[in-house]
Write a protein that holds these residues in place. Structure first.
Motif, PDB file in Angstrom:
ATOM      1  N   TRP A 108      53.342  44.362  31.495  1.00 47.64           N
ATOM      2  CA  TRP A 108      52.995  44.652  32.878  1.00 47.64           C
ATOM      3  C   TRP A 108      53.604  46.099  33.215  1.00 47.64           C
ATOM      4  CZ3 TRP A 108      57.073  44.540  36.532  1.00 47.64           C
ATOM      5  CH2 TRP A 108      58.236  43.908  36.050  1.00 47.64           C
ATOM      6  N   ILE A 110      54.325  48.255  37.189  1.00 44.35           N
ATOM      7  CA  ILE A 110      53.938  48.514  38.545  1.00 44.35           C
ATOM      8  C   ILE A 110      53.907  50.039  38.967  1.00 44.35           C
ATOM      9  CG2 ILE A 110      54.949  48.350  40.845  1.00 44.35           C
ATOM     10  CD1 ILE A 110      56.060  45.453  40.261  1.00 44.35           C
ATOM     11  N   PHE A 123      50.672  48.651  43.027  1.00 44.33           N
ATOM     12  CA  PHE A 123      49.921  47.825  42.527  1.00 44.33           C
ATOM     13  C   PHE A 123      50.342  47.627  40.990  1.00 44.33           C
ATOM     14  CE2 PHE A 123      48.003  52.036  41.079  1.00 44.33           C
ATOM     15  CZ  PHE A 123      47.660  51.868  39.895  1.00 44.33           C
ATOM     16  N   GLN A 124      50.123  46.552  40.390  1.00 44.22           N
ATOM     17  CA  GLN A 124      50.311  46.005  39.176  1.00 44.22           C
ATOM     18  C   GLN A 124      49.224  45.994  37.868  1.00 44.22           C
ATOM     19  OE1 GLN A 124      53.068  42.689  36.735  1.00 44.22           O
ATOM     20  NE2 GLN A 124      52.959  42.976  38.830  1.00 44.22           N
ATOM     21  N   VAL A 125      49.520  46.530  36.979  1.00 42.97           N
ATOM     22  CA  VAL A 125      48.754  46.360  36.020  1.00 42.97           C
ATOM     23  C   VAL A 125      49.105  45.370  34.828  1.00 42.97           C
ATOM     24  CG1 VAL A 125      47.198  47.522  34.081  1.00 42.97           C
ATOM     25  CG2 VAL A 125      47.583  48.616  36.171  1.00 42.97           C
ATOM     26  N   VAL A 126      48.371  44.410  34.287  1.00 38.34           N
ATOM     27  CA  VAL A 126      48.961  43.601  33.354  1.00 38.34           C
ATOM     28  C   VAL A 126      47.867  43.533  32.127  1.00 38.34           C
ATOM     29  CG1 VAL A 126      49.352  41.250  32.527  1.00 38.34           C
ATOM     30  CG2 VAL A 126      49.683  42.005  34.903  1.00 38.34           C
ATOM     31  N   THR A 145      50.133  34.224  31.694  1.00 39.24           N
ATOM     32  CA  THR A 145      49.848  35.138  32.591  1.00 39.24           C
ATOM     33  C   THR A 145      49.647  35.209  34.172  1.00 39.24           C
ATOM     34  OG1 THR A 145      47.571  35.459  31.582  1.00 39.24           O
ATOM     35  CG2 THR A 145      49.296  36.958  30.489  1.00 39.24           C
ATOM     36  N   ILE A 149      51.324  36.621  37.479  1.00 44.77           N
ATOM     37  CA  ILE A 149      50.598  37.053  38.501  1.00 44.77           C
ATOM     38  C   ILE A 149      51.104  36.702  39.825  1.00 44.77           C
ATOM     39  CG2 ILE A 149      48.348  37.817  39.493  1.00 44.77           C
ATOM     40  CD1 ILE A 149      47.337  38.206  36.670  1.00 44.77           C
ATOM     41  N   LEU A 152      54.123  37.161  41.956  1.00 44.56           N
ATOM     42  CA  LEU A 152      54.407  38.654  42.767  1.00 44.56           C
ATOM     43  C   LEU A 152      54.002  38.354  44.108  1.00 44.56           C
ATOM     44  CD1 LEU A 152      51.981  40.519  40.129  1.00 44.56           C
ATOM     45  CD2 LEU A 152      54.486  40.457  40.141  1.00 44.56           C
ATOM     46  N   VAL A 158      46.530  43.538  41.789  1.00 45.44           N
ATOM     47  CA  VAL A 158      46.833  43.353  40.397  1.00 45.44           C
ATOM     48  C   VAL A 158      45.644  43.544  39.560  1.00 45.44           C
ATOM     49  CG1 VAL A 158      47.633  41.694  38.415  1.00 45.44           C
ATOM     50  CG2 VAL A 158      48.461  41.458  40.687  1.00 45.44           C
ATOM     51  N   TYR A 160      43.864  42.935  35.671  1.00 49.78           N
ATOM     52  CA  TYR A 160      44.388  42.131  34.636  1.00 49.78           C
ATOM     53  C   TYR A 160      43.480  42.705  33.562  1.00 49.78           C
ATOM     54  CZ  TYR A 160      45.286  37.982  31.896  1.00 49.78           C
ATOM     55  OH  TYR A 160      46.045  37.007  30.696  1.00 49.78           O
ATOM     56  N   PHE A 247      40.421  41.708  38.502  1.00 48.11           N
ATOM     57  CA  PHE A 247      41.371  41.874  39.535  1.00 48.11           C
ATOM     58  C   PHE A 247      41.349  40.738  40.677  1.00 48.11           C
ATOM     59  CE2 PHE A 247      36.927  43.366  40.754  1.00 48.11           C
ATOM     60  CZ  PHE A 247      36.891  43.034  41.852  1.00 48.11           C
TER      61      PHE A 247
END
Length: 247
Positions: A108, A110, A123-126, A145, A149, A152, A158, A160, A247
């Protein structure tokens, strides 16, 4: 305020040392051309090596596969990130649980947009790759996972991404899309493919096709269409993708 970015998830299929038309030496330039053609802001890869993210074997061992997250440094900057293992011991490198064939991980990051007003929009990417063998490991990995999420701040968007090794009408897909429970928990994500206003290839039925692409026999195409119809009663999600952007 609204922002726009492009995201790609790409299972590179690791270099197994094989020769022939499907070897990494043959596929490498094609993969690079695809990435260059679409020029995503965020690129999530599976079965690759390098950039942000630990290998499945941990910090001091880079010999195994990564779930890497690449990004356009002119558009976004990384502010935080990490990797955890999809097991009963998420902080222990190379740990496995629930009958998984190999260690599975989620990486992950940010990000913060550059040149966006007001400043500080994040924003966050997983990025993950669920187990290919054990349905239970896939379900529990998806739950793990999702719990990450939901830990947060609700205001943090996010994405995903990953190779899920199963279709959206499976128990994993129904759970993440909020249509079933896993250990009393219900997901709440949206499939970017189903909700996209425009698709580059409206004929794309599945993302795993054994290197055959659209060049398949009539009988195989008929079986594929029948399977899609039986699995997906909701025509908005009628596909057999195993690689998703949620998302």
């Amino acid at each position: 305020m609204s922002v726009s970015l492009t995201v790609m998830t790409f299972n590179l299929h690791r270099d197994c040392g094989e020769e022939g038309p499907h070897s990494w030496e043959t596929r490498r330039d094609m993969c690079l051309n695809i990435v260059a053609k679409y020029a995503p802001t965020i690129l999530c890869t599976q079965e690759g090596y390098g950039h942000f993210g630990l290998s499945r074997k941990g910090l001091n061992n880079c010999s195994d596969e990564h779930c890497s997250i690449f990004y356009n440094m002119e558009q976004v900057e990384q502010t935080d990130g990490g990797t955890f293992w999809l097991s009963e011991s998420p902080s222990i490198p190379a740990s496995t649980s629930w009958g998984a064939a190999v260690p599975c991980i989620a990486t992950w990051v940010i990000f913060q947009f550059k040149g966006v007003e007001p400043p500080g929009f994040t924003f966050q990417v997983v990025n993950t790759h669920l187990d290919k063998k054990s349905p239970r490991a896939r379900r529990r990995g998806a739950l793990l996972t999702w719990q990450h999420i939901t830990s947060l701040p609700p205001s943090l968007p996010v994405l995903y991404c990953g190779g899920f090794n199963t279709q959206k009408e499976s128990s994993v897909g129904r759970f993440l899309l909020g249509r079933s429970r896993e250990h009393g928990v219900v997901g709440d994500m949206v499939d970017a493919w189903a909700s996209a206003r425009r698709r580059k290839s409206s004929k794309l039925v599945r993302t795993y096709h054994g290197f055959k692409g659209e060049d398949q026999g009539k009988i195989e195409k008929a079986k594929l269409l029948l399977k899609a119809l039986l699995l997906c009663w909701d025509r908005r999600i009628q596909d057999l993708h195993v690689d998703w952007v949620l998302f």
